[in-house]
Scaffold this motif. Structure first.
Motif, PDB file in Angstrom:
ATOM      1  N   PRO A 125       0.802  -1.222   0.000  1.00  0.00           N
ATOM      2  CA  PRO A 125       0.000   0.000   0.000  1.00  0.00           C
ATOM      3  C   PRO A 125       0.837   1.275   0.000  1.00  0.00           C
ATOM      4  CG  PRO A 125       0.067  -0.911   2.195  1.00  0.00           C
ATOM      5  CD  PRO A 125       0.914  -1.806   1.333  1.00  0.00           C
ATOM      6  N   GLY A 126       0.205   2.363  -0.337  1.00  0.00           N
ATOM      7  CA  GLY A 126       0.865   3.655  -0.322  1.00  0.00           C
ATOM      8  C   GLY A 126       0.016   4.683  -1.035  1.00  0.00           C
ATOM      9  N   ILE A 127       0.403   5.950  -0.925  1.00  0.00           N
ATOM     10  CA  ILE A 127      -0.346   7.012  -1.592  1.00  0.00           C
ATOM     11  C   ILE A 127       0.465   7.496  -2.790  1.00  0.00           C
ATOM     12  CG2 ILE A 127      -1.284   9.322  -1.372  1.00  0.00           C
ATOM     13  CD1 ILE A 127      -1.989   8.729   1.468  1.00  0.00           C
ATOM     14  N   VAL A 128      -0.120   7.404  -3.975  1.00  0.00           N
ATOM     15  CA  VAL A 128       0.568   7.881  -5.171  1.00  0.00           C
ATOM     16  C   VAL A 128      -0.110   9.143  -5.690  1.00  0.00           C
ATOM     17  CG1 VAL A 128       1.466   5.649  -5.936  1.00  0.00           C
ATOM     18  CG2 VAL A 128      -0.813   6.356  -6.632  1.00  0.00           C
ATOM     19  N   LYS A 129       0.668   9.922  -6.420  1.00  0.00           N
ATOM     20  CA  LYS A 129       0.142  11.153  -6.991  1.00  0.00           C
ATOM     21  C   LYS A 129      -0.109  10.907  -8.473  1.00  0.00           C
ATOM     22  CE  LYS A 129       2.016  15.769  -7.791  1.00  0.00           C
ATOM     23  NZ  LYS A 129       3.153  16.625  -7.402  1.00  0.00           N
TER      24      LYS A 129
ATOM     25  N   LEU B  26      -8.289   4.566  -3.714  1.00  0.00           N
ATOM     26  CA  LEU B  26      -9.145   5.457  -2.937  1.00  0.00           C
ATOM     27  C   LEU B  26      -8.583   6.877  -3.033  1.00  0.00           C
ATOM     28  CD1 LEU B  26     -10.390   4.549   0.591  1.00  0.00           C
ATOM     29  CD2 LEU B  26      -9.622   6.828   0.166  1.00  0.00           C
TER      30      LEU B  26
ATOM     31  N   ALA C 259      -7.648  10.212  -1.807  1.00  0.00           N
ATOM     32  CA  ALA C 259      -7.499  10.787  -0.473  1.00  0.00           C
ATOM     33  C   ALA C 259      -7.520  12.315  -0.524  1.00  0.00           C
ATOM     34  CB  ALA C 259      -6.208  10.311   0.172  1.00  0.00           C
TER      35      ALA C 259
ATOM     36  N   TYR D 231      -4.446  12.544  -5.198  1.00  0.00           N
ATOM     37  CA  TYR D 231      -3.598  11.694  -4.363  1.00  0.00           C
ATOM     38  C   TYR D 231      -4.399  10.440  -4.032  1.00  0.00           C
ATOM     39  CZ  TYR D 231      -0.736  15.813  -4.025  1.00  0.00           C
ATOM     40  OH  TYR D 231       0.044  16.875  -4.338  1.00  0.00           O
TER      41      TYR D 231
ATOM     42  N   HIS E 269      -4.763   6.568  -2.544  1.00  0.00           N
ATOM     43  CA  HIS E 269      -4.259   5.448  -1.749  1.00  0.00           C
ATOM     44  C   HIS E 269      -4.478   4.180  -2.548  1.00  0.00           C
ATOM     45  CE1 HIS E 269      -4.293   2.210   1.234  1.00  0.00           C
ATOM     46  NE2 HIS E 269      -3.336   2.916   1.781  1.00  0.00           N
ATOM     47  N   TRP E 270      -3.381   3.461  -2.809  1.00  0.00           N
ATOM     48  CA  TRP E 270      -3.436   2.298  -3.688  1.00  0.00           C
ATOM     49  C   TRP E 270      -3.016   1.086  -2.876  1.00  0.00           C
ATOM     50  CZ3 TRP E 270      -0.619   2.409  -9.109  1.00  0.00           C
ATOM     51  CH2 TRP E 270      -1.230   1.450  -9.938  1.00  0.00           C
ATOM     52  N   ILE E 271      -3.819   0.053  -2.943  1.00  0.00           N
ATOM     53  CA  ILE E 271      -3.585  -1.121  -2.100  1.00  0.00           C
ATOM     54  C   ILE E 271      -2.400  -1.939  -2.602  1.00  0.00           C
ATOM     55  CG2 ILE E 271      -5.016  -2.902  -3.194  1.00  0.00           C
ATOM     56  CD1 ILE E 271      -6.365  -3.203  -0.421  1.00  0.00           C
TER      57      ILE E 271
ATOM     58  N   ILE F 101       0.714  -1.067  -5.136  1.00  0.00           N
ATOM     59  CA  ILE F 101       1.361  -0.110  -6.039  1.00  0.00           C
ATOM     60  C   ILE F 101       2.118  -0.844  -7.137  1.00  0.00           C
ATOM     61  CG2 ILE F 101       3.144   1.663  -6.198  1.00  0.00           C
ATOM     62  CD1 ILE F 101       2.262   2.747  -3.617  1.00  0.00           C
TER      63      ILE F 101
ATOM     64  N   ASN G  93      -6.205   0.893   4.479  1.00  0.00           N
ATOM     65  CA  ASN G  93      -6.493  -0.387   3.840  1.00  0.00           C
ATOM     66  C   ASN G  93      -7.817  -0.970   4.304  1.00  0.00           C
ATOM     67  OD1 ASN G  93      -4.131  -0.805   2.198  1.00  0.00           O
ATOM     68  ND2 ASN G  93      -3.008  -0.913   4.109  1.00  0.00           N
TER      69      ASN G  93
ATOM     70  N   GLN H 141     -10.478   0.544   2.334  1.00  0.00           N
ATOM     71  CA  GLN H 141     -10.566  -0.073   1.012  1.00  0.00           C
ATOM     72  C   GLN H 141     -11.500  -1.275   1.046  1.00  0.00           C
ATOM     73  OE1 GLN H 141      -9.066   0.857  -1.741  1.00  0.00           O
ATOM     74  NE2 GLN H 141      -7.111   1.807  -1.313  1.00  0.00           N
TER      75      GLN H 141
ATOM     76  N   HIS I  50     -14.118   8.927   0.763  1.00  0.00           N
ATOM     77  CA  HIS I  50     -13.083   9.933   0.506  1.00  0.00           C
ATOM     78  C   HIS I  50     -12.924  10.862   1.708  1.00  0.00           C
ATOM     79  CE1 HIS I  50     -11.114  13.461  -1.102  1.00  0.00           C
ATOM     80  NE2 HIS I  50     -12.175  14.166  -0.808  1.00  0.00           N
TER      81      HIS I  50
ATOM     82  N   THR J  25       3.739   0.079   4.048  1.00  0.00           N
ATOM     83  CA  THR J  25       3.531   1.186   3.115  1.00  0.00           C
ATOM     84  C   THR J  25       4.797   1.502   2.331  1.00  0.00           C
ATOM     85  OG1 THR J  25       1.898   2.095   4.606  1.00  0.00           O
ATOM     86  CG2 THR J  25       2.749   3.564   2.916  1.00  0.00           C
TER      87      THR J  25
ATOM     88  N   LYS K 266       5.123   4.100  -0.203  1.00  0.00           N
ATOM     89  CA  LYS K 266       5.400   5.525  -0.361  1.00  0.00           C
ATOM     90  C   LYS K 266       4.176   6.364   0.018  1.00  0.00           C
ATOM     91  CE  LYS K 266       5.782   7.172  -4.430  1.00  0.00           C
ATOM     92  NZ  LYS K 266       5.757   7.613  -5.811  1.00  0.00           N
TER      93      LYS K 266
ATOM     94  N   ASP L 196       3.034  10.080  -1.208  1.00  0.00           N
ATOM     95  CA  ASP L 196       3.249  11.331  -1.946  1.00  0.00           C
ATOM     96  C   ASP L 196       2.556  12.514  -1.286  1.00  0.00           C
ATOM     97  OD1 ASP L 196       4.909  10.502  -3.915  1.00  0.00           O
ATOM     98  OD2 ASP L 196       3.332  10.017  -5.353  1.00  0.00           O
TER      99      ASP L 196
END
Lengths: 164, 104
Positions: A94-98, A123, A125, A133, A135-137, A139, B29, B32, B78, B95, B97, B99
């Motif tokens: 998981p993590g948050i990507v732009k 999701l 965020a 931005y 959140h991807w379960i 990446i 998560n 999700q 959201h 986790t 990353k 951003d």
């Protein structure tokens, strides 16, 4: 002109919801017509968000196609998340990507962000300027361009035509 | 019969969502699993129920219910995710990353 288009679209949406909610009877229809008309007039001065919707035949065709594209994504990603939940080792990355979007209108961005949120695994965020931005379960692509291609491109292709 | 099967598949998705809620490591998560499975789960359940009853105006009601779920569900999830990130709820160890924190 924009406000006028917004009001017309709002009126149509309200009328459709009213017809779905009640039955096809004269009395009900008249009541719905009056109420929808009043709401459309009273909100005339508000920001015309709905005016960005294109009313061309091509846009209509694309919105119907979008429903199917979206349904396919919804089912596939639901199965994917279900598989992850059931795997004993719980495979997550998981993590948050732009990502960034080409869509300019507010309603276009709203529909894009909602579509991304509705498909499990991603999701939204935060939405800031032209960036989302997410959140991807799991990446798959870490850089902005790759993630945009992976998450946004499949929806954006249709939304660009539907929303100007 | 078909309606019952579709409703059953829908409930399985809802069950998996509940399971995900228990198994996932952090709040994002969990969201999700918890908020998303309800979309397809309740959609299938409603369609199944409509096929089972299949009379009167059930279909227009079901379409309307699905529309409202589709429009409201993502907004609430959201808002929850955004609020969780704003008050700096830590993310799981796995986790890769973040951003959003980098850009703020």
């Amino acid at each position: 002109m924009k406000n006028f288009k917004h009001s017309i679209i709002l009126f149509i949406i309200l009328m459709v919801i009213w017809i779905l909610l009640t039955s096809w009877e004269t009395q009900e229809l008249i009541a719905g017509l009056i109420t929808s008309f009043l709401i459309a007039i009273l909100t005339y001065r508000l920001e015309p968000v709905l005016a960005a919707i294109n009313l061309t035949p091509k846009a209509l065709l694309y919105s119907i196609a979008y429903i199917f594209v979206f349904a396919k994504e919804l089912i596939l990603s639901n199965l994917d998340v279900a598989r992850r939940v059931l795997t004993p080792s719980l495979p997550l990355k998981p993590g948050i990507v732009k990502v960034n979007t080409k869509l300019k209108s507010k309603i276009g961005k709203l529909v894009l962000a909602n579509s991304i949120t509705l498909t499990p695994g991603t999701l939204t965020a935060e939405v800031k300027n032209g960036n989302l931005y997410i959140h991807w379960i799991d990446i798959k692509e870490e850089d902005v361009a790759g993630a945009t291609q992976e998450i946004v491109a499949k929806f954006e292709k249709y939304l660009e035509v539907i929303f100007g | 019969m078909i309606g019952a099967i579709i409703a059953l598949i829908g409930s399985i998705f809802l069950l998996l969502g509940a399971l995900g809620l228990l198994r996932m490591p952090d709040v994002y998560n969990r969201m999700q699993a918890g908020t998303k499975s309800t979309t397809l789960g309740s959609m299938l359940f409603l369609i199944g129920a409509a096929l089972y009853i299949s009379k009167g105006q059930i279909w227009s009601r079901v379409i309307l219910l699905i529309l409202f779920i589709v429009f409201t569900n993502p907004i609430s999830s959201h808002a929850l995710a955004r609020a969780a990130h704003k008050i700096k709820i830590p993310m799981a160890e796995e986790t890769v990353k973040d951003d959003l924190t980098e850009d703020e």
